[in-house]
Scaffold this active site. Sequence first.
Site, PDB file in Angstrom:
ATOM      1  N   ASP A  16      -1.670   0.568   5.196  1.00 50.32           N
ATOM      2  CA  ASP A  16      -2.077   1.930   5.578  1.00 50.32           C
ATOM      3  C   ASP A  16      -0.870   2.852   5.728  1.00 50.32           C
ATOM      4  OD1 ASP A  16      -3.813   3.939   6.221  1.00 50.32           O
ATOM      5  OD2 ASP A  16      -4.194   3.266   8.270  1.00 50.32           O
ATOM      6  N   HIS A  33       0.857   5.990  -2.866  1.00 51.52           N
ATOM      7  CA  HIS A  33       0.297   4.706  -3.318  1.00 51.52           C
ATOM      8  C   HIS A  33       1.285   4.012  -4.276  1.00 51.52           C
ATOM      9  CE1 HIS A  33      -3.284   5.826  -1.306  1.00 51.52           C
ATOM     10  NE2 HIS A  33      -3.675   6.741  -2.186  1.00 51.52           N
ATOM     11  N   LEU A 127       2.101 -19.250  -3.921  1.00 56.19           N
ATOM     12  CA  LEU A 127       1.427 -18.248  -3.085  1.00 56.19           C
ATOM     13  C   LEU A 127       0.158 -17.782  -3.786  1.00 56.19           C
ATOM     14  CD1 LEU A 127       1.601 -16.214  -0.614  1.00 56.19           C
ATOM     15  CD2 LEU A 127       2.659 -14.614  -2.221  1.00 56.19           C
TER      16      LEU A 127
HETATM   17  C1  FPP Z   1      -4.209   3.356   2.500  1.00 56.84           C
HETATM   18  O1  FPP Z   1      -3.332   4.430   2.760  1.00 56.84           O
HETATM   19  C2  FPP Z   1      -3.909   2.777   1.178  1.00 56.84           C
HETATM   20  C3  FPP Z   1      -4.792   2.702   0.137  1.00 56.84           C
HETATM   21  C4  FPP Z   1      -6.170   3.207   0.213  1.00 56.84           C
HETATM   22  C5  FPP Z   1      -4.417   2.148  -1.182  1.00 56.84           C
HETATM   23  C6  FPP Z   1      -3.448   1.002  -1.155  1.00 56.84           C
HETATM   24  C7  FPP Z   1      -3.068   0.652  -2.523  1.00 56.84           C
HETATM   25  C8  FPP Z   1      -1.818   0.333  -2.935  1.00 56.84           C
HETATM   26  C9  FPP Z   1      -0.646   0.237  -2.036  1.00 56.84           C
HETATM   27  C10 FPP Z   1      -1.603   0.007  -4.377  1.00 56.84           C
HETATM   28  C11 FPP Z   1      -1.990  -1.402  -4.586  1.00 56.84           C
HETATM   29  C12 FPP Z   1      -1.800  -1.839  -5.967  1.00 56.84           C
HETATM   30  C13 FPP Z   1      -2.200  -3.060  -6.402  1.00 56.84           C
HETATM   31  C14 FPP Z   1      -1.969  -3.467  -7.794  1.00 56.84           C
HETATM   32  C15 FPP Z   1      -2.863  -3.980  -5.504  1.00 56.84           C
HETATM   33  P1  FPP Z   1      -3.942   5.892   3.014  1.00 56.84           P
HETATM   34  O2  FPP Z   1      -3.986   6.598   1.715  1.00 56.84           O
HETATM   35  O3  FPP Z   1      -5.247   5.766   3.725  1.00 56.84           O
HETATM   36  O4  FPP Z   1      -2.854   6.502   3.955  1.00 56.84           O
HETATM   37  P2  FPP Z   1      -3.098   7.653   5.066  1.00 56.84           P
HETATM   38  O5  FPP Z   1      -3.917   7.012   6.156  1.00 56.84           O
HETATM   39  O6  FPP Z   1      -1.703   7.979   5.496  1.00 56.84           O
HETATM   40  O7  FPP Z   1      -3.787   8.785   4.376  1.00 56.84           O
END
Ligand code: FPP
Length: 237
Positions: A16, A33, A127
């Site tokens: 997050d 992201h 893993l």
């Molecule tokens: C939450 O942060 C994060 C996500 C909804 C997406 C997470 C995805 C990735 C890190 C990419 C993963 C890639 C692969 C290949 C698995 P948020 O956007 O809710 O953050 P905020 O709360 O600050 O808005």
Amino acid sequence: MSDSKRIPQHVAIIMDGNGRWAELRGRQRYEGHAAGIEPIRASARAAIRHGVGYLTLYAFSTENWGRPAQEVDALMELFCQSVIHETPDMQRQGIRIRTIGDCSRFSDKVQAHLAQAEELTAGGDKLTLTLALNYSSRDEITRAVRKIAARAAAGELAPEQIDEAAVSRALDTAGCPDPDLVIRTSGECRLSNFLLWQASYAELWFPQVLWPDFTEEEFDRALDEYARRDRRFGLVK
Ligand code: FPP
């Protein structure tokens, strides 16, 4: 680190804070992201270094479809690009990729890339890296109940045979040990529909760091904290 340090067998992470990380820098949310890929590599390296066998990452929830189309599209493209790009390195490191969640809602292209990554890394024995995609616990449990009900209706299963083990076997995580430690970055203290059945006895750790800033050292800190916890599983010690 002493040899006797208690190491979790399975660590699950709610990644997050990507949006806030980007907004703090005046950048687009999708850039947050994209910046969240390096911490995935770092966590996988750290997990292997510690001998953690399972790492599960919450990458896309069933609720995330409600985000602006531009952000959802960027995430889909990121899933495709990163699985193609990362797979050879994952193979070298002995990482097996698998997914949980209902991937049937993704485009054929996304599903094909994920299936290819799973196939190419199937032999990984260091893993198991599980990506939770179009995942939520309530959806997973609902689908599991449906599977069990269908078997009961077909006369394959009597209601008294439905025990906790039978429910676990019907979940997407069948065959994977329950998480011992759940980490959620960015200081939010919620599970948000993530592994609710499986995390019944997990230790929870909520560091302030935003996901793109999560490093191997942060992973080490979480494991240090885990080693200090006194897990009783409802018993008296
Ligand atoms: C939450 O942060 C994060 C996500 C909804 C997406 C997470 C995805 C990735 C890190 C990419 C993963 C890639 C692969 C290949 C698995 P948020 O956007 O809710 O953050 P905020 O709360 O600050 O808005």
